[in-house]
Write a protein that holds these residues in place. Structure first.
Motif, PDB file in Angstrom:
ATOM      1  N   THR A  65       0.818  -1.206   0.000  1.00  0.00           N
ATOM      2  CA  THR A  65       0.000   0.000   0.000  1.00  0.00           C
ATOM      3  C   THR A  65       0.855   1.262   0.000  1.00  0.00           C
ATOM      4  N   THR A  66       1.941   1.269   0.759  1.00  0.00           N
ATOM      5  CA  THR A  66       2.855   2.415   0.776  1.00  0.00           C
ATOM      6  C   THR A  66       4.290   1.912   0.924  1.00  0.00           C
ATOM      7  N   ILE A  67       5.220   2.684   0.400  1.00  0.00           N
ATOM      8  CA  ILE A  67       6.643   2.337   0.506  1.00  0.00           C
ATOM      9  C   ILE A  67       7.179   2.943   1.804  1.00  0.00           C
ATOM     10  N   ASP A  68       7.168   2.155   2.852  1.00  0.00           N
ATOM     11  CA  ASP A  68       7.721   2.554   4.151  1.00  0.00           C
ATOM     12  C   ASP A  68       9.098   1.896   4.249  1.00  0.00           C
ATOM     13  N   GLU A  69      10.131   2.648   3.885  1.00  0.00           N
ATOM     14  CA  GLU A  69      11.461   2.066   3.748  1.00  0.00           C
ATOM     15  C   GLU A  69      11.945   1.382   5.018  1.00  0.00           C
ATOM     16  N   ALA A  70      11.839   2.034   6.156  1.00  0.00           N
ATOM     17  CA  ALA A  70      12.342   1.446   7.396  1.00  0.00           C
ATOM     18  C   ALA A  70      11.648   0.114   7.694  1.00  0.00           C
ATOM     19  N   ARG A  71      10.340   0.071   7.521  1.00  0.00           N
ATOM     20  CA  ARG A  71       9.589  -1.161   7.798  1.00  0.00           C
ATOM     21  C   ARG A  71      10.035  -2.296   6.884  1.00  0.00           C
ATOM     22  N   TYR A  72      10.128  -2.005   5.579  1.00  0.00           N
ATOM     23  CA  TYR A  72      10.427  -3.089   4.651  1.00  0.00           C
ATOM     24  C   TYR A  72      11.889  -3.516   4.686  1.00  0.00           C
ATOM     25  N   VAL A  73      12.789  -2.588   4.924  1.00  0.00           N
ATOM     26  CA  VAL A  73      14.193  -2.989   5.082  1.00  0.00           C
ATOM     27  C   VAL A  73      14.308  -3.937   6.273  1.00  0.00           C
ATOM     28  N   ARG A  74      13.607  -3.639   7.347  1.00  0.00           N
ATOM     29  CA  ARG A  74      13.629  -4.500   8.541  1.00  0.00           C
ATOM     30  C   ARG A  74      13.010  -5.867   8.254  1.00  0.00           C
ATOM     31  N   LEU A  75      11.838  -5.898   7.602  1.00  0.00           N
ATOM     32  CA  LEU A  75      11.171  -7.172   7.318  1.00  0.00           C
ATOM     33  C   LEU A  75      12.001  -8.053   6.386  1.00  0.00           C
ATOM     34  N   PHE A  76      12.594  -7.440   5.357  1.00  0.00           N
ATOM     35  CA  PHE A  76      13.409  -8.215   4.428  1.00  0.00           C
ATOM     36  C   PHE A  76      14.710  -8.670   5.076  1.00  0.00           C
ATOM     37  N   ALA A  77      15.315  -7.814   5.893  1.00  0.00           N
ATOM     38  CA  ALA A  77      16.557  -8.187   6.568  1.00  0.00           C
ATOM     39  C   ALA A  77      16.344  -9.389   7.490  1.00  0.00           C
ATOM     40  N   ALA A  78      15.153  -9.514   8.043  1.00  0.00           N
ATOM     41  CA  ALA A  78      14.851 -10.636   8.943  1.00  0.00           C
ATOM     42  C   ALA A  78      14.949 -11.983   8.218  1.00  0.00           C
ATOM     43  N   ILE A  79      14.809 -11.985   6.891  1.00  0.00           N
ATOM     44  CA  ILE A  79      14.973 -13.234   6.131  1.00  0.00           C
ATOM     45  C   ILE A  79      16.234 -13.180   5.258  1.00  0.00           C
ATOM     46  N   GLY A  80      17.133 -12.256   5.573  1.00  0.00           N
ATOM     47  CA  GLY A  80      18.439 -12.212   4.923  1.00  0.00           C
ATOM     48  C   GLY A  80      18.522 -11.422   3.631  1.00  0.00           C
ATOM     49  N   PHE A  81      17.441 -10.769   3.216  1.00  0.00           N
ATOM     50  CA  PHE A  81      17.465 -10.004   1.970  1.00  0.00           C
ATOM     51  C   PHE A  81      18.090  -8.629   2.193  1.00  0.00           C
ATOM     52  N   ARG A  82      18.852  -8.158   1.193  1.00  0.00           N
ATOM     53  CA  ARG A  82      19.602  -6.912   1.282  1.00  0.00           C
ATOM     54  C   ARG A  82      18.991  -5.864   0.362  1.00  0.00           C
ATOM     55  N   CYS A  83      18.803  -4.683   0.892  1.00  0.00           N
ATOM     56  CA  CYS A  83      18.253  -3.585   0.099  1.00  0.00           C
ATOM     57  C   CYS A  83      19.354  -3.038  -0.812  1.00  0.00           C
ATOM     58  N   ARG A  84      19.048  -2.964  -2.101  1.00  0.00           N
ATOM     59  CA  ARG A  84      20.018  -2.412  -3.042  1.00  0.00           C
ATOM     60  C   ARG A  84      20.076  -0.892  -2.858  1.00  0.00           C
ATOM     61  N   PRO A  85      21.290  -0.320  -2.700  1.00  0.00           N
ATOM     62  CA  PRO A  85      21.405   1.088  -2.310  1.00  0.00           C
ATOM     63  C   PRO A  85      21.389   2.112  -3.436  1.00  0.00           C
ATOM     64  N   GLU A  86      21.522   1.686  -4.699  1.00  0.00           N
ATOM     65  CA  GLU A  86      21.673   2.650  -5.791  1.00  0.00           C
ATOM     66  C   GLU A  86      20.417   3.499  -5.969  1.00  0.00           C
ATOM     67  N   PRO A  87      20.580   4.758  -6.380  1.00  0.00           N
ATOM     68  CA  PRO A  87      19.423   5.632  -6.582  1.00  0.00           C
ATOM     69  C   PRO A  87      18.384   5.055  -7.545  1.00  0.00           C
ATOM     70  N   TRP A  88      18.844   4.377  -8.626  1.00  0.00           N
ATOM     71  CA  TRP A  88      17.894   3.826  -9.600  1.00  0.00           C
ATOM     72  C   TRP A  88      17.131   2.624  -9.040  1.00  0.00           C
ATOM     73  N   ASN A  89      17.562   2.101  -7.903  1.00  0.00           N
ATOM     74  CA  ASN A  89      16.809   1.046  -7.220  1.00  0.00           C
ATOM     75  C   ASN A  89      15.894   1.617  -6.137  1.00  0.00           C
ATOM     76  N   ARG A  90      15.768   2.931  -6.099  1.00  0.00           N
ATOM     77  CA  ARG A  90      14.906   3.620  -5.128  1.00  0.00           C
ATOM     78  C   ARG A  90      13.807   4.426  -5.803  1.00  0.00           C
ATOM     79  N   VAL A  91      14.089   4.911  -7.018  1.00  0.00           N
ATOM     80  CA  VAL A  91      13.143   5.758  -7.751  1.00  0.00           C
ATOM     81  C   VAL A  91      13.227   5.380  -9.222  1.00  0.00           C
ATOM     82  N   GLU A  92      12.061   5.341  -9.892  1.00  0.00           N
ATOM     83  CA  GLU A  92      12.045   5.115 -11.330  1.00  0.00           C
ATOM     84  C   GLU A  92      10.959   5.981 -11.945  1.00  0.00           C
ATOM     85  N   ILE A  93      11.153   6.312 -13.212  1.00  0.00           N
ATOM     86  CA  ILE A  93      10.161   7.105 -13.938  1.00  0.00           C
ATOM     87  C   ILE A  93       9.283   6.131 -14.723  1.00  0.00           C
ATOM     88  N   SER A  94       8.002   6.246 -14.548  1.00  0.00           N
ATOM     89  CA  SER A  94       7.058   5.393 -15.260  1.00  0.00           C
ATOM     90  C   SER A  94       5.795   6.200 -15.521  1.00  0.00           C
TER      91      SER A  94
END
Length: 196
Positions: A65-94
């Motif tokens: 429903t919403t991109i809550d970065e802190a929440r999702y980084v925490r949830l994914f980290a709990a199963i070992g997934f790493r957030c990609r840090p590059e700007p193009w992996n944070r924002v895209e034009i569509s």
């Protein structure tokens, strides 16, 4: 950019039926970790299109429903997934709109995948579904796209260069996809919690 444990070169494979099963396994793991936070989990990208050559990396879209970065980084980290840090992996034009997103890589040594977290109903989520559904439906476009990617991988085997050129060509492909969507009345998959 890939993490140090990931390949930095492009190698395409012919379509592998196993990719669907790999997606289903990963989607189940994500559903368990995210619970009600995930509106839908979609198999997207080239591995979701039967008959299309692709890198052996499963693309998954998780609509929230919403991109809550802190929440999702925490949830994914709990199963070992790493957030990609590059700007193009944070924002895209569509759809001429700037859209937030997050992209996660799997734990080192796990099945290669990219998990794209996008807002439910956002133009970038629609874009990923249209790309998939158009190439599934149009054999001529699918064959042409596969041939283009294979030629590109041979001439530009480094992942960043390949990605930049492919991104520009994808815009051309999506012009045809939008025309197809209008002609057929295509709409994105329904908005109820699903795994597609």
């Amino acid at each position: 950019m890939p993490f140090p444990d990931e390949p930095n070169t492009v190698a395409l494979l012919d379509y592998q039926p196993q990719w669907r099963a790999d997606f289903e396994s990963l989607a189940g793991r994500l559903r368990d970790a995210l619970g009600d936070h995930a509106c839908a989990i979609d198999h997207v990208g080239s591995t979701s299109v039967p008959g299309l050559a692709a890198k052996d990396c499963v693309d998954i879209q998780v609509r929230v429903t919403t991109i809550d970065e802190a929440r999702y980084v925490r949830l994914f980290a709990a199963i070992g997934f790493r957030c990609r840090p590059e700007p193009w992996n944070r924002v895209e034009i569509s759809g001429r709109q700037e859209c937030r997103k997050l992209v996660f890589a799997p734990p080192p040594g796990a099945r290669r995948c990219n998990v794209h977290l996008r807002a439910q109903g956002g133009p970038n989520a629609r874009f990923a579904l249209l790309f998939r559904d158009y190439l599934r439906a149009d054999e001529t476009a699918r064959q042409a796209w596969g041939a283009f990617k294979q030629r590109l991988a041979l001439s530009v085997p480094d992942l960043p260069g390949y990605g930049q050129i492919k991104a520009a060509a994808t815009e051309v492909l999506m012009t045809a996809a939008e025309r197809w969507a209008t002609e057929t009345g295509w709409e994105p998959a329904d908005q109820t919690p699903t795994v597609t």
